[in-house]
Write an enzyme that holds these catalytic residues in place. Sequence first.
Site, short mmCIF file in Angstrom:
data_model
loop_
_atom_site.label_atom_id
_atom_site.label_comp_id
_atom_site.label_asym_id
_atom_site.label_seq_id
_atom_site.Cartn_x
_atom_site.Cartn_y
_atom_site.Cartn_z
N GLU A 1 0.97 -1.07 0.07
CA GLU A 1 0.02 0.09 -0.03
C GLU A 1 0.81 1.33 0.00
O GLU A 1 2.11 1.39 0.35
CB GLU A 1 -1.09 0.22 1.17
CG GLU A 1 -0.37 -0.16 2.67
CD GLU A 1 0.17 1.08 3.18
OE1 GLU A 1 -0.25 2.04 2.62
OE2 GLU A 1 1.18 1.06 4.09
N ASN B 1 9.25 4.67 0.66
CA ASN B 1 9.13 5.49 2.14
C ASN B 1 10.61 6.05 2.72
O ASN B 1 10.65 6.99 3.02
CB ASN B 1 8.58 4.53 3.18
CG ASN B 1 7.14 4.40 3.25
OD1 ASN B 1 6.45 4.87 2.37
ND2 ASN B 1 6.69 3.39 3.97
N PHE C 1 7.01 16.66 -0.20
CA PHE C 1 7.89 16.40 0.72
C PHE C 1 9.14 17.32 0.98
O PHE C 1 10.12 16.79 1.40
CB PHE C 1 8.16 14.70 0.81
CG PHE C 1 7.00 13.88 1.07
CD1 PHE C 1 7.08 13.33 2.45
CD2 PHE C 1 6.08 13.70 0.13
CE1 PHE C 1 5.83 12.65 2.50
CE2 PHE C 1 5.00 12.85 0.35
CZ PHE C 1 4.93 12.47 1.39
N LEU C 2 8.99 18.35 0.56
CA LEU C 2 9.98 19.48 0.92
C LEU C 2 9.43 20.75 1.71
O LEU C 2 9.74 21.61 1.70
CB LEU C 2 10.27 20.22 -0.53
CG LEU C 2 11.06 19.54 -1.40
CD1 LEU C 2 11.32 20.11 -2.85
CD2 LEU C 2 12.69 18.92 -0.80
N ALA D 1 9.75 21.94 5.39
CA ALA D 1 10.59 21.84 6.41
C ALA D 1 9.72 22.01 7.89
O ALA D 1 8.73 22.56 7.79
CB ALA D 1 11.71 23.06 6.51
N GLY D 2 10.10 21.51 8.71
CA GLY D 2 9.39 21.20 9.96
C GLY D 2 10.25 20.53 10.96
O GLY D 2 11.48 20.53 11.15
N CYS E 1 4.82 4.73 9.75
CA CYS E 1 5.48 4.07 8.60
C CYS E 1 7.10 4.67 8.50
O CYS E 1 7.89 3.85 8.76
CB CYS E 1 4.70 4.49 7.12
SG CYS E 1 3.14 3.76 6.82
N LYS F 1 9.71 3.69 11.48
CA LYS F 1 9.85 2.15 11.68
C LYS F 1 10.54 1.64 10.17
O LYS F 1 11.39 0.79 10.45
CB LYS F 1 8.84 1.32 11.99
CG LYS F 1 7.72 1.39 10.94
CD LYS F 1 6.51 0.25 11.49
CE LYS F 1 5.69 -0.03 10.19
NZ LYS F 1 5.95 -0.62 9.19
#
Length: 409
Positions: A139, A196, A238-239, A241-242, A249, A252
Amino acid sequence: MRIGVVGLGVVGLVTGAVLADQGHEVVGVDIDQNKVKGLQCNRSPIYEPGLDELLLKNKNRFLFTTDYSALKDVDIVFITVATPTVEGKNYIGYVLDAAKTMKPYLKRDAIVVVKSTVVPGTSRKVKQIVEREVVANPEFLKEGSAVIDTIKPDRIVIGSDSKAAGDVIENLWSFTKTVVLRTSIEEAEMIKYAANSFLATKISFINEIANLCEVIPNCDVNTIAKAIGLDKRIAPYFLNAGLGYGGSCFPKDTLAFASFARELGEELKIVEAAIKVNEERPRRAVKIMEELLGELKGKTICILGIAFKPNTDDTRESVALKIAKLLVDIGANVIAYDPKAKTSLVEMVSSKEECVKRSDGVIIATEWDEFRGIEHMLKDKAVLDGRRVLDPNKMSRSKYRAIGLSKVR
């Protein structure tokens, strides 16, 4: 078709609900009696946008039980049980236990589909146990948009030895009208971990750039991210910043992937660097609050958001809770507010207004929409905008810090 789903977490429930909505009869099995009883009474154990409505709409096509014998006439059974990382390794015990328990009840021509995240080689072990055709069908859903991601995925990956079994699963997902990749079983398992790990690496990369931006005058990581994201080879996803990634997911899976590689005599240096960067994020947040408030012992810190991301009540590997624990350990008084998630680690309050009012400092740890536009509430408070939801121009720069925003402007 009649379809079984073993493991009623986010993946299992969403998979089952979506397939029931396509007209299939679904049997959901879980060993947690309280979870099953709740589902039988139309109470979902998780918050996921659109899921409650889908379960209610299809309640006559979705049976919930703790009894594996209910799988006796299914055509396909999905294994969607948890695969936690234990001591850095992918624990597949629940997957193998599910396979062993279901085997006596399965029809001879039933197809077993492994949807749990497992290291390469696991689905073959399942095949040896069940003595049926096994398909690896990972998935790629995101919590907070799991229903949509299941109905309209970016791709469907089907790994199998048998073309016929693969054809059945491809036909099952044909309603998604998306790209289908047919692979070996091992390639399918590998694709999930590679995906991932790559996304986690993008997050850690932009967080390192954010660290640098904070010490360079007139620099904002959001501008940098936007510019590099316009490059088609990089893309903007996924750029952001934080405070780092959390959830069920990425933490791990990156650990398990790196450990798996080491067992095979290889080293995933980039993935291990991404893990290290992410592990440092909570400590960095505490350090910034100390720069704003001085010694934090005895101070009251409000954490806005404890879910690992918005639109979920999931607090697994929540960065907010890691920050909270660090603060508690140094003697700070920590209170928190979240629209959906709960914790017993610190005091939960009923509104963001109460949380802010009672505090000396505020950390925005989850980017819930209701935390946008609250600049007026934060006057005279030390604030760390850990998810970049505030307008810096509306904040007092002497008491305000934001991830990736220069301290000197």
